[in-house]
Design a protein around this motif. Structure first.
Motif, PDB file in Angstrom:
ATOM      1  N   GLY A  33       7.093  -1.904   5.732  1.00  0.00           N
ATOM      2  CA  GLY A  33       5.796  -1.989   5.087  1.00  0.00           C
ATOM      3  C   GLY A  33       5.194  -3.342   5.424  1.00  0.00           C
ATOM      4  N   MET A  34       3.908  -3.389   5.688  1.00  0.00           N
ATOM      5  CA  MET A  34       3.268  -4.622   6.118  1.00  0.00           C
ATOM      6  C   MET A  34       2.184  -5.042   5.122  1.00  0.00           C
ATOM      7  SD  MET A  34       4.886  -5.353   8.857  1.00  0.00           S
ATOM      8  CE  MET A  34       3.869  -6.708   9.441  1.00  0.00           C
ATOM      9  N   GLY A  35       1.962  -6.335   5.042  1.00  0.00           N
ATOM     10  CA  GLY A  35       0.963  -6.819   4.118  1.00  0.00           C
ATOM     11  C   GLY A  35       0.282  -8.081   4.617  1.00  0.00           C
ATOM     12  N   TRP A  36      -0.814  -8.390   3.962  1.00  0.00           N
ATOM     13  CA  TRP A  36      -1.545  -9.633   4.187  1.00  0.00           C
ATOM     14  C   TRP A  36      -1.684 -10.367   2.850  1.00  0.00           C
ATOM     15  CZ3 TRP A  36      -2.878 -11.636   8.835  1.00  0.00           C
ATOM     16  CH2 TRP A  36      -2.903 -10.779   9.937  1.00  0.00           C
ATOM     17  N   PHE A  37      -1.465 -11.660   2.913  1.00  0.00           N
ATOM     18  CA  PHE A  37      -1.635 -12.531   1.767  1.00  0.00           C
ATOM     19  C   PHE A  37      -2.551 -13.671   2.191  1.00  0.00           C
ATOM     20  CE2 PHE A  37       1.629 -11.227  -1.365  1.00  0.00           C
ATOM     21  CZ  PHE A  37       2.231 -10.220  -0.628  1.00  0.00           C
ATOM     22  N   GLY A  55       1.042   4.150   7.804  1.00  0.00           N
ATOM     23  CA  GLY A  55      -0.370   3.786   7.693  1.00  0.00           C
ATOM     24  C   GLY A  55      -1.148   4.701   6.772  1.00  0.00           C
ATOM     25  N   GLY A  56      -0.469   5.680   6.193  1.00  0.00           N
ATOM     26  CA  GLY A  56      -1.163   6.646   5.354  1.00  0.00           C
ATOM     27  C   GLY A  56      -1.505   6.151   3.966  1.00  0.00           C
ATOM     28  N   ASN A  57      -0.802   5.130   3.506  1.00  0.00           N
ATOM     29  CA  ASN A  57      -1.070   4.560   2.183  1.00  0.00           C
ATOM     30  C   ASN A  57      -1.432   3.086   2.298  1.00  0.00           C
ATOM     31  OD1 ASN A  57      -0.496   6.841   0.500  1.00  0.00           O
ATOM     32  ND2 ASN A  57       1.638   6.584   1.075  1.00  0.00           N
ATOM     33  N   THR A  58      -2.424   2.675   1.543  1.00  0.00           N
ATOM     34  CA  THR A  58      -2.848   1.285   1.549  1.00  0.00           C
ATOM     35  C   THR A  58      -3.087   0.803   0.118  1.00  0.00           C
ATOM     36  OG1 THR A  58      -5.174   1.942   1.829  1.00  0.00           O
ATOM     37  CG2 THR A  58      -3.933   1.401   3.828  1.00  0.00           C
ATOM     38  N   ARG A  59      -3.028  -0.495  -0.052  1.00  0.00           N
ATOM     39  CA  ARG A  59      -3.295  -1.150  -1.331  1.00  0.00           C
ATOM     40  C   ARG A  59      -4.160  -2.375  -1.052  1.00  0.00           C
ATOM     41  NH1 ARG A  59      -0.973   2.909  -2.262  1.00  0.00           N
ATOM     42  NH2 ARG A  59       0.913   3.256  -3.531  1.00  0.00           N
ATOM     43  N   THR A 101      10.658  -1.925   3.073  1.00  0.00           N
ATOM     44  CA  THR A 101      10.368  -0.842   2.147  1.00  0.00           C
ATOM     45  C   THR A 101       9.095  -0.156   2.623  1.00  0.00           C
ATOM     46  OG1 THR A 101      10.109  -0.265  -0.180  1.00  0.00           O
ATOM     47  CG2 THR A 101       8.976  -2.230   0.587  1.00  0.00           C
ATOM     48  N   ILE A 102       8.812   0.991   2.040  1.00  0.00           N
ATOM     49  CA  ILE A 102       7.673   1.781   2.518  1.00  0.00           C
ATOM     50  C   ILE A 102       6.359   1.031   2.330  1.00  0.00           C
ATOM     51  CG2 ILE A 102       6.347   3.889   2.197  1.00  0.00           C
ATOM     52  CD1 ILE A 102       8.938   5.306   1.463  1.00  0.00           C
TER      53      ILE A 102
END
Length: 121
Positions: A33-37, A55-59, A101-102
């Motif tokens: 799972g990838m993120g930006w801070f 890529g199907g779920n985003t937050r 994690t996902i």
């Protein structure tokens, strides 16, 4: 070990756009799972956006909803952050992160060095 390298930061006027990229050096990129801070001067680092393996779920954090879009290209081991309608309060160092994690908004295992985004008024 996962190495993350961000690019695409810079100086932009309010209302402008930037696209950040984060290249990951890992064979199993699609398992992260990838993120930006981001971290503004004098403030703590805060969550901006996250994307799931496929890529199907985003937050998104509320402050960027409707303006920022996170996406990923698993064939290129790269995650992106398209930032539109930028505001001076978006000025910060932006960090890419990877999690085993996902999808998550908090628990990341690897971090990039960051790229500066400055929005002038």
């Amino acid at each position: 070990q996962v190495q993350l390298v961000e690019s695409g930061g810079g100086l932009v006027q309010a209302g402008g756009s930037l696209r950040l990229s984060c290249a990951a050096s890992v064979r199993t990129f699609l398992r992260y799972g990838m993120g930006w801070f981001r971290q503004a001067p004098g403030k703590e680092r805060e969550f901006v956006a996250a994307i799931s393996w496929s890529g199907g779920n985003t937050r998104y954090t509320e402050a960027v909803k409707g303006r920022f879009t996170i996406s990923r290209d698993n064939a290129k081991n790269t995650v992106y952050l398209q930032m539109n309608s930028l505001k001076p309060e978006d000025t910060a160092v932006y960090y890419c992160a990877a999690a085993r994690t996902i999808i998550t908004t908090t628990d990341y295992d690897y971090w990039g060095q960051g790229t500066q985004v400055t929005v002038s008024s």
